[in-house]
Scaffold this motif. Structure first.
Motif, PDB file in Angstrom:
ATOM      1  N   UNK A 162       0.850  -1.319  -0.438  1.00 33.38           N
ATOM      2  CA  UNK A 162       0.162  -0.295   0.063  1.00 33.38           C
ATOM      3  C   UNK A 162       0.187   1.145   0.571  1.00 33.38           C
ATOM      4  N   UNK A 163       1.876   0.942   0.978  1.00 29.96           N
ATOM      5  CA  UNK A 163       3.302   2.500   0.970  1.00 29.96           C
ATOM      6  C   UNK A 163       3.389   2.733  -0.445  1.00 29.96           C
ATOM      7  N   UNK A 164       4.202   1.783  -0.728  1.00 27.57           N
ATOM      8  CA  UNK A 164       4.793   1.824  -2.045  1.00 27.57           C
ATOM      9  C   UNK A 164       3.508   1.906  -3.772  1.00 27.57           C
ATOM     10  N   UNK A 165       3.119   0.984  -3.049  1.00 22.36           N
ATOM     11  CA  UNK A 165       1.628   1.746  -4.370  1.00 22.36           C
ATOM     12  C   UNK A 165       1.549   3.338  -4.512  1.00 22.36           C
ATOM     13  N   UNK A 166       1.417   3.470  -3.305  1.00 17.40           N
ATOM     14  CA  UNK A 166       0.248   5.042  -3.587  1.00 17.40           C
ATOM     15  C   UNK A 166       1.598   5.491  -3.347  1.00 17.40           C
ATOM     16  N   UNK A 167       2.736   5.734  -2.684  1.00 19.59           N
ATOM     17  CA  UNK A 167       3.834   6.534  -3.126  1.00 19.59           C
ATOM     18  C   UNK A 167       3.942   6.668  -5.453  1.00 19.59           C
ATOM     19  N   UNK A 168       4.604   5.484  -5.155  1.00 21.73           N
ATOM     20  CA  UNK A 168       4.889   5.597  -6.557  1.00 21.73           C
ATOM     21  C   UNK A 168       3.951   6.152  -8.000  1.00 21.73           C
ATOM     22  N   UNK A 169       2.549   6.043  -7.494  1.00 23.74           N
ATOM     23  CA  UNK A 169       1.319   6.275  -8.840  1.00 23.74           C
ATOM     24  C   UNK A 169       1.052   7.582  -8.708  1.00 23.74           C
ATOM     25  N   UNK A 170       2.215   8.520  -7.026  1.00 22.71           N
ATOM     26  CA  UNK A 170       1.743   9.826  -7.145  1.00 22.71           C
ATOM     27  C   UNK A 170       2.047  10.390  -8.391  1.00 22.71           C
ATOM     28  N   UNK A 171       3.441   9.488  -8.427  1.00 16.65           N
ATOM     29  CA  UNK A 171       3.967  10.541  -9.861  1.00 16.65           C
ATOM     30  C   UNK A 171       3.262  10.266 -11.432  1.00 16.65           C
ATOM     31  N   UNK A 172       2.553   9.314 -11.441  1.00 19.66           N
ATOM     32  CA  UNK A 172       2.531   8.758 -12.752  1.00 19.66           C
ATOM     33  C   UNK A 172       1.453   9.487 -12.843  1.00 19.66           C
ATOM     34  N   UNK A 173       1.530  10.074 -14.216  1.00 19.88           N
ATOM     35  CA  UNK A 173       0.624  10.375 -16.022  1.00 19.88           C
ATOM     36  C   UNK A 173      -0.373   9.279 -16.048  1.00 19.88           C
ATOM     37  N   UNK A 174       0.226   8.062 -16.669  1.00 24.46           N
ATOM     38  CA  UNK A 174       0.046   7.447 -17.243  1.00 24.46           C
ATOM     39  C   UNK A 174      -1.326   6.409 -17.134  1.00 24.46           C
ATOM     40  N   UNK A 175      -2.294   5.851 -17.620  1.00 17.35           N
ATOM     41  CA  UNK A 175      -3.800   5.625 -16.992  1.00 17.35           C
ATOM     42  C   UNK A 175      -3.198   4.078 -16.357  1.00 17.35           C
ATOM     43  N   UNK A 176      -2.413   3.262 -17.902  1.00  9.44           N
ATOM     44  CA  UNK A 176      -1.726   1.863 -16.616  1.00  9.44           C
ATOM     45  C   UNK A 176      -1.272   1.925 -15.507  1.00  9.44           C
ATOM     46  N   UNK A 177       0.029   2.892 -15.938  1.00  5.83           N
ATOM     47  CA  UNK A 177       0.972   2.357 -14.584  1.00  5.83           C
ATOM     48  C   UNK A 177       0.035   3.228 -13.281  1.00  5.83           C
ATOM     49  N   UNK A 178      -1.018   3.986 -13.656  1.00  9.02           N
ATOM     50  CA  UNK A 178      -1.871   4.712 -12.930  1.00  9.02           C
ATOM     51  C   UNK A 178      -2.226   2.690 -11.752  1.00  9.02           C
TER      52      UNK A 178
END
Length: 182
Positions: A162-178
């Motif tokens: 949850x922690x890594x997914x939340x932090x890494x997802x904040x910087x994404x602009x592409x739907x599939x990576x989010x």
């Protein structure tokens, strides 16, 4: 892709999931997981594009490594206990190897680095299929083993994901990576 081939792949995908979810024997569970893997790979690479081929190759290598780990751990479990039961891993190393292999199959942190890259190379419907249906069988196996796994390890794995997914997802602009990091 031919609609008949697509329907055969989708039906074998669902059959593999049902086999894994209804088995109490490690070889049948492994067989169902491999049936899932072999059914999704043509769906990943059906668009003849280098990114789709790369995603299918990455997915195959990671899933093969996880399947080999599951097979090794289940063989160790059968060697020490004399049974192939999913419900009771005999030793802590066997249980931890199963946990690592299932988290590789699920794409959980810290074994998650392959998952965003694979989802980025495939179409959105296939990414949705991988993010939902492909998770049912490994999650069922994890649930079957949850009584014999160390609870702190499961809790740590969940919080880390949850922690890594939340932090890494904040910087994404592409739907599939989010979607991969969520």
């Amino acid at each position: 892709m031919n609609p008949l081939i697509t329907s055969i792949l989708i039906s074998s995908l669902s059959t593999g999931t049902i086999i894994t979810m209804s088995s109490y024997h490690w070889l049948f569970a492994w067989f169902g997981l491999e049936m899932n893997t072999l059914a999704i790979i043509p769906l990943i690479s059906k668009h003849h594009h280098p990114r789709a081929t790369e995603a299918a190759t990455k997915y195959f290598l990671i899933q093969a490594a996880a399947a080999a780990t599951i097979l090794f751990a289940s063989t160790l479990n059968a060697w020490t206990s004399g049974q192939w039961s999913i419900l009771h891993p005999t030793t802590l190393p066997v249980a931890l190897m199963m946990l690592i292999a299932l988290s590789m199959k699920l794409g959980l942190a810290p074994m998650h680095s392959w998952y965003p890259e694979v989802l980025q190379g495939i179409t959105l419907p296939t990414a949705l299929l991988m993010s939902t249906w492909q998770k049912f069988a490994p999650l069922t196996l994890l649930l079957m083993m949850s009584n014999d796994l160390p609870q702190n390890t499961l809790l740590t794995l969940g919080l880390l994901s949850a922690y890594i997914g939340g932090w890494a997802g904040l910087n994404q602009t592409q739907t599939r990576k989010i979607m991969a990091f969520s």
